[in-house]
Design a protein around this motif. Structure first.
Motif, short mmCIF file in Angstrom:
data_model
loop_
_atom_site.label_atom_id
_atom_site.label_comp_id
_atom_site.label_asym_id
_atom_site.label_seq_id
_atom_site.Cartn_x
_atom_site.Cartn_y
_atom_site.Cartn_z
N PHE A 210 0.81 -1.21 0.00
CA PHE A 210 0.00 0.00 0.00
C PHE A 210 0.86 1.27 0.00
N GLY A 211 2.17 1.11 -0.09
CA GLY A 211 3.05 2.27 -0.13
C GLY A 211 3.38 2.84 1.23
N ALA A 212 3.07 2.13 2.29
CA ALA A 212 3.38 2.60 3.65
C ALA A 212 4.69 1.97 4.11
N GLU A 213 5.47 2.70 4.89
CA GLU A 213 6.70 2.16 5.44
C GLU A 213 6.38 0.97 6.36
N ILE A 214 7.19 -0.07 6.25
CA ILE A 214 6.99 -1.26 7.08
C ILE A 214 7.59 -0.99 8.46
N ALA A 215 6.74 -0.98 9.46
CA ALA A 215 7.14 -0.50 10.79
C ALA A 215 8.29 -1.29 11.39
N ASP A 216 8.31 -2.61 11.20
CA ASP A 216 9.36 -3.40 11.84
C ASP A 216 10.61 -3.54 10.96
N LYS A 217 10.67 -2.76 9.86
CA LYS A 217 11.85 -2.76 9.01
C LYS A 217 12.40 -1.34 8.80
N THR A 218 12.18 -0.50 9.79
CA THR A 218 12.66 0.88 9.72
C THR A 218 14.17 0.93 9.52
N TYR A 219 14.59 1.67 8.51
CA TYR A 219 16.01 1.85 8.18
C TYR A 219 16.68 0.57 7.67
N ASN A 220 15.89 -0.38 7.13
CA ASN A 220 16.48 -1.61 6.59
C ASN A 220 17.02 -1.43 5.17
N GLY A 221 16.83 -0.24 4.58
CA GLY A 221 17.29 0.00 3.22
C GLY A 221 16.19 -0.28 2.20
N ALA A 222 16.23 0.46 1.07
CA ALA A 222 15.19 0.30 0.05
C ALA A 222 15.65 0.93 -1.25
N VAL A 223 15.06 0.48 -2.35
CA VAL A 223 15.31 1.08 -3.66
C VAL A 223 14.29 2.20 -3.87
N VAL A 224 14.79 3.41 -4.15
CA VAL A 224 13.94 4.58 -4.37
C VAL A 224 14.41 5.29 -5.63
N ASP A 225 13.49 5.47 -6.59
CA ASP A 225 13.84 6.15 -7.85
C ASP A 225 15.05 5.50 -8.52
N ASN A 226 15.09 4.17 -8.47
CA ASN A 226 16.17 3.41 -9.10
C ASN A 226 17.54 3.70 -8.49
N TRP A 227 17.55 4.08 -7.23
CA TRP A 227 18.77 4.17 -6.43
C TRP A 227 18.54 3.36 -5.17
N TYR A 228 19.58 2.74 -4.67
CA TYR A 228 19.44 1.99 -3.42
C TYR A 228 19.86 2.87 -2.26
N ALA A 229 18.92 3.10 -1.35
CA ALA A 229 19.20 3.84 -0.12
C ALA A 229 19.61 2.82 0.93
N PRO A 230 20.89 2.77 1.33
CA PRO A 230 21.39 1.68 2.18
C PRO A 230 20.72 1.64 3.54
#
Length: 416
Positions: A210-230
């Protein structure tokens, strides 16, 4: 009798749903004069706008500051940022401070419509009244720009704003920032910036369907705009943990001796956002992230970095001979370091987050397209190799770097 009861329940449900969805409009006002705000308040608001990276998200054309039009591709379609300059028709010039604060804290526009959470009100809701007033003063004292960006291109039913009320019911708590009494002032200041205006988890945390941040994975890293945010917590893949000084250096200049340089949207955060903040605020962010990343002291990190680089330079990669040859001819002259003297100006790839991260997108993008001077460290640039390397070459190089850095092989290098 049963039909009457059922009808009554339906009516009540409809009324409750309406009350949840409906938000009243707030009356328009005449645009406040810039003179109605103190210079101190405007100056404070400028720093806060930088920490929130407002200009980057709301400026598609540098000649039209804060006039919107930046595209945000999502799984549900494309959103475009709005004009937040104080223009009376196209912008928010007729918004009262009350309307501005409601938008920041509740995700509701002046006219009562719900805002999409690409606008991170889920974080801005944590900001204090005083800071929101200063931010309002700064925005209202900017140039009024007569510009309207593209309309959102969202798939049905996501183009129905009223559905955002349901999203908020599921994923939005609206809580203010609460200091942690067990931590010091600097830690709490850093947490307040990171969790509030800085909305750091918005990029560095994975999201659900649903596009919401996963609460128990805060700061686990994610791909945003085809860049990986570590990852910024203890799940990070960095061979050397961050130290407070390295975090400060990275946020202040855009480069770290042991982790690499800022790229993608993080470059904008550093060079267009945090640049406005005083050293005390940047240091507070470093203190906060030092804690949640499980950082070590500088002496221990220095020893760890030197040992890792020595091991990488001695590593044998029999299955990546082509990649080794490419590295020697195209990369080594700029990226070779003495283990005891690592420099951000010549990033050590065996430590670099683009190599050690679980997703290869940053390494592939930077190798192909390079880093221009305004993006990375000031005065330095890296050329792109898109015209000189084939896909097979790029994969071979990435495999070699990954192998010599001591990281497990990636299985998704061949994916388009």
């Amino acid at each position: 009798m049963i039909k009457k009861i059922l009808s009554g329940v339906i009516v009540i449900a409809v009324v409750v749903a309406f009350l949840i969805i409906w938000k009243p409009a707030i009356d328009e006002i005449d645009r406040p004069s810039a003179d109605s705000f103190s210079q101190d308040q405007i100056a404070k608001g400028k720093v806060l706008a930088g920490l929130g990276n407002c200009a980057s998200c709301h400026t598609s054309d540098p000649s039209k500051p804060l006039a919107g039009g930046v595209d945000f591709p999502t799984p549900f379609g494309t959103l475009y940022s709005t004009n937040i300059s104080p223009h009376p028709e196209q912008g928010i010039g007729t918004w009262s401070e009350e309307a501005f604060i409601r938008a920041m804290r509740e995700g509701v526009s002046r006219d009562g419509s719900h805002l999409y959470p690409a606008f991170p009100y889920t974080h801005f809701t944590k900001v204090t009244d005083e800071d929101l007033s200063a931010l309002y003063a700064y925005v209202m004292s900017r140039q009024a720009v007569d510009h309207r960006g593209p309309d959102n291109q969202l798939d049905f039913p996501f183009n129905l704003r009223m559905l955002q009320a349901g999203w908020k019911t599921l994923f939005f708590d609206g809580e203010r920032f609460q200091p942690d009494d067990s931590k010091g002032d600097a830690w709490n200041r850093g947490a307040y910036i990171a969790e509030g205006l800085g909305h750091c988890t918005a990029c560095h945390s994975p999201r659900n369907a649903f596009g919401a941040e996963i609460a128990d994975k805060t700061y686990n890293g994610a791909v945003v705009d085809n860049w990986y945010a570590p990852a910024l917590n203890t799940t990070h893949a960095a061979p050397v943990p961050w130290t407070e000084d390295e975090l400060f250096q990275y946020l202040r200049s855009g480069g770290s001796n042991w982790h690499g340089i800022a790229a993608g949207s993080m470059s904008s955060v550093v060079h267009k956002g945090v640049i406005e903040a005083p050293d005390d605020d940047v240091r507070a962010l470093a203190v906060y992230f030092r804690d949640i990343t499980g950082a070590v002291d500088s002496d221990e990190a220095t020893k760890m970095a030197a040992a890792h680089v020595r091991q990488a330079q001695k590593a044998v990669a029999p299955d990546a001979r082509t990649g080794e040859e490419i590295f020697s001819s195209a990369c080594a002259s700029c990226h070779y370091n003495a283990p005891s003297s690592l420099k951000a100006a010549r990033p050590e790839l065996s430590l670099n987050s683009a190599v050690t991260a679980p997703d290869p997108v940053n390494l592939l993008r930077i190798t192909l397209h390079g880093i221009d001077e305004p993006t990375g460290l000031r005065g330095l640039a890296m050329p792109g190799f898109s015209s000189g390397l084939s896909d097979a070459d790029l994969i071979a190089l990435a495999r070699y770097l990954r192998q010599t850095s001591g990281q497990p092989p990636r299985a998704n290098l061949e994916q388009p």
